[in-house]
Scaffold this motif. Structure first.
Motif, PDB file in Angstrom:
ATOM      1  N   TYR B 205       5.296  -2.741   0.708  1.00  0.00           N
ATOM      2  CA  TYR B 205       5.177  -4.111   1.230  1.00  0.00           C
ATOM      3  C   TYR B 205       5.321  -5.167   0.135  1.00  0.00           C
ATOM      4  O   TYR B 205       5.761  -6.276   0.394  1.00  0.00           O
ATOM      5  CB  TYR B 205       3.839  -4.299   1.971  1.00  0.00           C
ATOM      6  N   THR B 210      12.154  -8.433   2.501  1.00  0.00           N
ATOM      7  CA  THR B 210      11.676  -9.639   3.195  1.00  0.00           C
ATOM      8  C   THR B 210      10.201  -9.464   3.559  1.00  0.00           C
ATOM      9  O   THR B 210       9.688  -8.355   3.615  1.00  0.00           O
ATOM     10  CB  THR B 210      12.469  -9.875   4.502  1.00  0.00           C
ATOM     11  N   ASN B 211       9.565 -10.579   3.869  1.00  0.00           N
ATOM     12  CA  ASN B 211       8.175 -10.552   4.340  1.00  0.00           C
ATOM     13  C   ASN B 211       7.237  -9.754   3.431  1.00  0.00           C
ATOM     14  O   ASN B 211       6.403  -8.986   3.904  1.00  0.00           O
ATOM     15  CB  ASN B 211       8.086  -9.957   5.758  1.00  0.00           C
ATOM     16  N   GLN B 212       7.383  -9.967   2.134  1.00  0.00           N
ATOM     17  CA  GLN B 212       6.502  -9.242   1.219  1.00  0.00           C
ATOM     18  C   GLN B 212       5.059  -9.663   1.424  1.00  0.00           C
ATOM     19  O   GLN B 212       4.767 -10.837   1.649  1.00  0.00           O
ATOM     20  CB  GLN B 212       6.922  -9.517  -0.236  1.00  0.00           C
ATOM     21  N   ARG B 213       4.138  -8.685   1.388  1.00  0.00           N
ATOM     22  CA  ARG B 213       2.720  -9.005   1.517  1.00  0.00           C
ATOM     23  C   ARG B 213       1.880  -7.853   0.984  1.00  0.00           C
ATOM     24  O   ARG B 213       2.377  -6.748   0.751  1.00  0.00           O
ATOM     25  CB  ARG B 213       2.350  -9.305   2.980  1.00  0.00           C
TER      26      ARG B 213
END
Lengths: 248, 248
Positions: B205, B210-213
């Motif tokens: 993640y 994209t959408n790293q968290r």
């Protein structure tokens, strides 16, 4: 990109008899790897797989299924809905929630999608497969045999092996009877379509390579309803015993 | 015989964004043909598929799912457990039996196996797919929208289309945590294995395109339990409304 897979899928038939050649451990590992890479609800991987390698245990599962071939060759997998693992990892308050209808359906979805993905992988290598709903002919006994804890449930079996029989694909019902647009709408000529399909089924059973007999779709339906093994009526009780569907 | 399919299966990822290129009718027909040729319990083919082509209806389904992309490109199928067709064809006394837990699980199995087989067919042609459990975020509303009769139930959605995004396969848990032999037996080092897996997930993640968290498996579990859409708690009631699981 090739159409090979679709060609094979359209010729799918279950194989129930396998040669004595065992499926190599490395291949079993690959098949499980494929099962794991199936789409999974919320990335939670809510299923497990149990390989049956003990011949005495396998004979007991064959007895549950009522099918002698289940005791014989090929590698037997049992796909299990699994919210137990999640219960061990999650915080306490979520425990009850993991037995909800929602979580049961998510686990069933994860497990069944993974089972079919495994079938496709095996068949792409020329192996034969048979999916076994018959493992549920006595779910409580199977649960005991496999030491399945609360929040798990065996949903389907699968044998994978090297084919030792030739079978023919069974003709399917007309698409008009099962594919609709924008809502559930059986066509006006549905009953006639299914009568015509009865003739297709009759022809298939009368002319196939083995076990020829008179058959029709309506008879298959009636037979399924009237000859269902007695303990299949305990499935809801077995689900409740495992902690599923008890609340909402 | 090739390993192409397994290579592809091991790299499976859901695609949620598709180009405007529509999926040709002939290809839809082929995909349904593949779905029909999936293994089916007792040869009874206890499922139907509904194609959603009406954009207003599709927007309503997207609203149920809570996912805007469901309203957008690609072809949307809803896979439906179907014992209603059988009820029309079988003799009266079997009607009640068709709502049993047994028949529900058989229909769920038929429908879900067919959905995955369709996924494999589509992906073999280079199409992208996403399975949608989110159609059950308000099952009763979906049932009404699709005019689903008693003894039918929508079990999963599927969008198929031409990919308009790149995504990465998500790493799965260690096999030792989900593949057992001869019984359910989590390994002694299970908790440590899953802690190590948490680091794998965290890395995925933190470094994906994209959408790293920040993320972990235990957090995914907790989030799933605490953010479940309210009407998913009505799934058992929706099943009962459709005549399933009412007796045994």
């Amino acid at each position: 990109m090739s159409e090979d897979e679709i060609t094979r899928q359209l010729q799918h038939k279950s194989i129930r008899h396998f040669t004595k050649q065992s499926v190599a451990d490395a291949l079993i590992k690959t098949l499980i790897d494929v099962a794991q890479h199936t789409a999974t609800s919320h990335y939670l991987q809510s299923f497990s797989v149990i390989s049956i390698t003990d011949s005495r245990l396998r004979a007991q599962i064959a007895q549950i299924s009522g099918q002698q071939y289940v005791a014989e060759n090929g590698h037997l997998f049992i796909f299990v809905i699994d919210q137990h693992r999640a219960a061990l990892l999650a915080k306490q308050p979520q425990l009850q929630e993991l037995g909800s209808t929602d979580k049961f359906l998510q686990g069933a979805s994860d497990a069944l999608l993974a089972a079919q993905n495994t079938v496709n992988a095996a068949e792409s290598l020329g192996l034969g497969t048979v999916l076994l709903g018959s493992i549920l002919n006595d779910a409580k006994r199977l649960i005991a045999l496999l030491h399945l804890p609360t929040l798990t449930f065996p949903i389907i079996g699968l044998i994978v092996g090297y084919p030792d029989q030739k079978t023919q694909a069974k003709p399917r019902m007309p698409q008009a009877a099962m594919h609709f647009t924008n809502g559930y709408n059986l066509p006006a000529q549905f009953q006639q379509d299914m009568q015509a399909y009865d003739e297709v089924i009759a022809h298939y059973y009368a002319t196939r390579l083995t076990n020829q007999r008179a058959e029709s779709f309506s008879h298959l339906l009636t037979r399924s309803a009237t000859t269902s093994p007695k303990k299949r009526s305990e499935l809801l009780s077995a689900l409740h015993q495992q902690g599923f569907l008890t609340t909402k």
